[in-house]
Write an enzyme that holds these catalytic residues in place. Structure first.
Site, mmCIF file in Angstrom:
data_model
loop_
_atom_site.group_PDB
_atom_site.id
_atom_site.type_symbol
_atom_site.label_atom_id
_atom_site.label_comp_id
_atom_site.label_asym_id
_atom_site.label_seq_id
_atom_site.Cartn_x
_atom_site.Cartn_y
_atom_site.Cartn_z
ATOM 1 N N SER A 13 -0.098 11.375 -22.988
ATOM 2 C CA SER A 13 1.049 12.175 -23.399
ATOM 3 C C SER A 13 1.096 13.445 -22.560
ATOM 4 O O SER A 13 0.175 14.256 -22.590
ATOM 5 C CB SER A 13 0.937 12.556 -24.879
ATOM 6 O OG SER A 13 1.871 13.578 -25.159
ATOM 7 N N HIS A 37 3.602 8.643 -21.864
ATOM 8 C CA HIS A 37 4.231 8.977 -23.144
ATOM 9 C C HIS A 37 4.914 10.333 -23.018
ATOM 10 O O HIS A 37 4.280 11.332 -22.664
ATOM 11 C CB HIS A 37 3.162 8.997 -24.238
ATOM 12 C CG HIS A 37 3.701 9.219 -25.613
ATOM 13 N ND1 HIS A 37 4.263 8.210 -26.373
ATOM 14 C CD2 HIS A 37 3.759 10.332 -26.368
ATOM 15 C CE1 HIS A 37 4.635 8.691 -27.544
ATOM 16 N NE2 HIS A 37 4.342 9.980 -27.580
ATOM 17 N N ASP A 39 7.114 13.166 -24.890
ATOM 18 C CA ASP A 39 7.509 13.696 -26.197
ATOM 19 C C ASP A 39 8.731 14.588 -26.050
ATOM 20 O O ASP A 39 8.682 15.610 -25.372
ATOM 21 C CB ASP A 39 6.352 14.504 -26.804
ATOM 22 C CG ASP A 39 5.212 13.595 -27.229
ATOM 23 O OD1 ASP A 39 5.463 12.706 -28.062
ATOM 24 O OD2 ASP A 39 4.094 13.768 -26.710
ATOM 25 N N MET A 41 11.250 16.852 -28.108
ATOM 26 C CA MET A 41 11.375 17.558 -29.393
ATOM 27 C C MET A 41 12.553 18.514 -29.325
ATOM 28 O O MET A 41 12.729 19.193 -28.314
ATOM 29 C CB MET A 41 10.120 18.360 -29.672
ATOM 30 C CG MET A 41 8.836 17.552 -29.655
ATOM 31 S SD MET A 41 7.431 18.686 -29.809
ATOM 32 C CE MET A 41 6.076 17.516 -29.897
ATOM 33 N N HIS A 70 9.281 9.335 -26.801
ATOM 34 C CA HIS A 70 9.123 9.499 -28.245
ATOM 35 C C HIS A 70 10.049 10.632 -28.670
ATOM 36 O O HIS A 70 9.764 11.802 -28.410
ATOM 37 C CB HIS A 70 7.642 9.816 -28.536
ATOM 38 C CG HIS A 70 7.374 10.212 -29.939
ATOM 39 N ND1 HIS A 70 6.174 10.795 -30.320
ATOM 40 C CD2 HIS A 70 8.112 10.111 -31.075
ATOM 41 C CE1 HIS A 70 6.196 11.037 -31.620
ATOM 42 N NE2 HIS A 70 7.364 10.639 -32.106
ATOM 43 N N MET A 72 11.569 13.134 -31.065
ATOM 44 C CA MET A 72 11.425 13.870 -32.321
ATOM 45 C C MET A 72 12.634 14.779 -32.410
ATOM 46 O O MET A 72 12.554 15.993 -32.214
ATOM 47 C CB MET A 72 10.092 14.649 -32.308
ATOM 48 C CG MET A 72 8.888 13.753 -32.519
ATOM 49 S SD MET A 72 7.340 14.511 -31.961
ATOM 50 C CE MET A 72 7.365 14.011 -30.233
ATOM 51 N N MET A 140 2.412 7.204 -36.267
ATOM 52 C CA MET A 140 1.810 8.510 -35.993
ATOM 53 C C MET A 140 0.502 8.624 -36.772
ATOM 54 O O MET A 140 0.444 8.299 -37.961
ATOM 55 C CB MET A 140 2.747 9.647 -36.416
ATOM 56 C CG MET A 140 4.054 9.754 -35.627
ATOM 57 S SD MET A 140 3.840 9.897 -33.850
ATOM 58 C CE MET A 140 2.964 11.466 -33.721
ATOM 59 N N ASP A 178 -0.489 7.517 -32.102
ATOM 60 C CA ASP A 178 -0.227 8.782 -31.413
ATOM 61 C C ASP A 178 -0.688 9.928 -32.301
ATOM 62 O O ASP A 178 -0.194 10.086 -33.415
ATOM 63 C CB ASP A 178 1.287 8.853 -31.153
ATOM 64 C CG ASP A 178 1.726 10.122 -30.446
ATOM 65 O OD1 ASP A 178 0.876 10.896 -30.000
ATOM 66 O OD2 ASP A 178 2.965 10.321 -30.345
HETATM 67 C C1 DX5 Z 1 2.941 15.125 -31.183
HETATM 68 C C2 DX5 Z 1 3.196 14.102 -30.118
HETATM 69 C C3 DX5 Z 1 1.992 13.526 -29.484
HETATM 70 C C4 DX5 Z 1 1.023 14.519 -28.911
HETATM 71 C C5 DX5 Z 1 -0.335 13.981 -29.186
HETATM 72 O O1 DX5 Z 1 3.887 15.049 -32.171
HETATM 73 O O2 DX5 Z 1 3.951 13.019 -30.603
HETATM 74 O O3 DX5 Z 1 2.365 12.571 -28.496
HETATM 75 O O4 DX5 Z 1 1.164 14.744 -27.536
HETATM 76 O O5 DX5 Z 1 -1.245 14.929 -28.836
HETATM 77 P P1 DX5 Z 1 -2.807 14.735 -29.027
HETATM 78 O O6 DX5 Z 1 -3.194 13.490 -28.298
HETATM 79 O O7 DX5 Z 1 -3.339 15.980 -28.443
HETATM 80 O O8 DX5 Z 1 -3.053 14.615 -30.504
HETATM 81 ZN ZN ZN Z 2 4.316 11.389 -29.165
#
Ligand code: DX5
Ligand code: ZN
Length: 222
Positions: A13, A37, A39, A41, A70, A72, A140, A178
């Site tokens: 990620s 990956h 993210d 947001m 992903h 969010m 998650m 994740d």
């Molecule tokens: C958080 C993200 C994850 C995040 C995971 O909501 O969806 O993808 O990057 O981070 P780690 O691996 O540090 O828990």
């Molecule tokens: Zn994620």
């Protein structure tokens, strides 16, 4: 618990990478990973902001890795066209937003790998009616929003259940985890049935990200 026969995939990620030198960070881990990956947001669905389609477009120019986005965000449909143009490969959004059927259909019609996300506190039952509509179920293992959190052990029973249903219904979606995945937690997640391991801090937060990615796979398969 039977291990799924699908080959295990590692998806770093980039949330934990140095955003000032993303292309280098990705090139460093490239030999040991399978997907990237990403993210996305919006500061509404989760109290954090990350990146959007313009950065995905830049990533696309620098890597051949599958871009697993992903979302969010509160309005995933709004971002589908921009993400397609940017060159994203997969789009996953959260089941907590309500009935996902229509948006899943749009994602599939656009040629994306089609994903649904179940957040840490959400029962897996929320996703069960839609499992035949997806290519990827992201369970998650934390509450979504921030990297660097510890894996919530109770989420692994959801992974086990999703894996069991997948077998019973002969479905072939990928099962991704994740949050808090690192060399210590990878094996339990894989044993529960996960076959795509996302890791941010566990890879980019380490002194040697390439070695960390290799360790992660080794630990998961041990
Ligand atoms: C958080 C993200 C994850 C995040 C995971 O909501 O969806 O993808 O990057 O981070 P780690 O691996 O540090 O828990
Ligand atoms: Zn994620």
């Amino acid at each position: 618990m039977e291990r799924d026969p699908r080959p295990l995939l590692i998806a770093p990620s980039i949330l934990a990478a140095d955003y000032g030198r993303l292309a280098d960070e990705i090139a460093t881990v490239r030999p040991a990973v399978d997907w990237l990956h990403v993210d996305i947001m919006d500061g509404h669905f989760v109290p954090n902001l990350s990146i959007g389609p313009p950065v995905v477009a830049s990533l696309r120019r620098h890597t051949d890795l599958l871009l697993d986005c992903h979302l969010m965000v509160t309005d995933p449909a709004r971002w589908l066209e921009p993400l397609k143009e940017a060159g994203a490969d997969g789009v996953s959004f959260h089941v907590e937003l309500g009935n996902p059927t229509e948006v899943l259909g749009r994602i599939r019609a656009m040629g994306f790998m089609t994903g649904l996300v179940v957040d840490g506190p959400t029962p897996i039952g929320a996703a069960e009616p839609y499992l035949d509509l997806i290519d990827l179920l992201l369970v998650m293992t934390i509450k979504a929003g921030f990297g660097g959190q510890a894996l919530m052990p109770e989420t692994l029973t959801k992974v086990e259940r999703a894996n069991r249903i997948r077998g019973q219904r002969a479905l072939d979606f990928r099962l991704e985890v994740d949050g808090g995945i690192n060399a210590d937690t990878a094996a339990t997640a894989a044993r529960a049935g996960a076959d795509v391991l996302v890791s941010g801090t566990g890879i980019f937060g380490q002194r040697d990200p390439l070695a960390a990615a290799r360790d992660l796979r080794r630990s998961a398969l041990a």
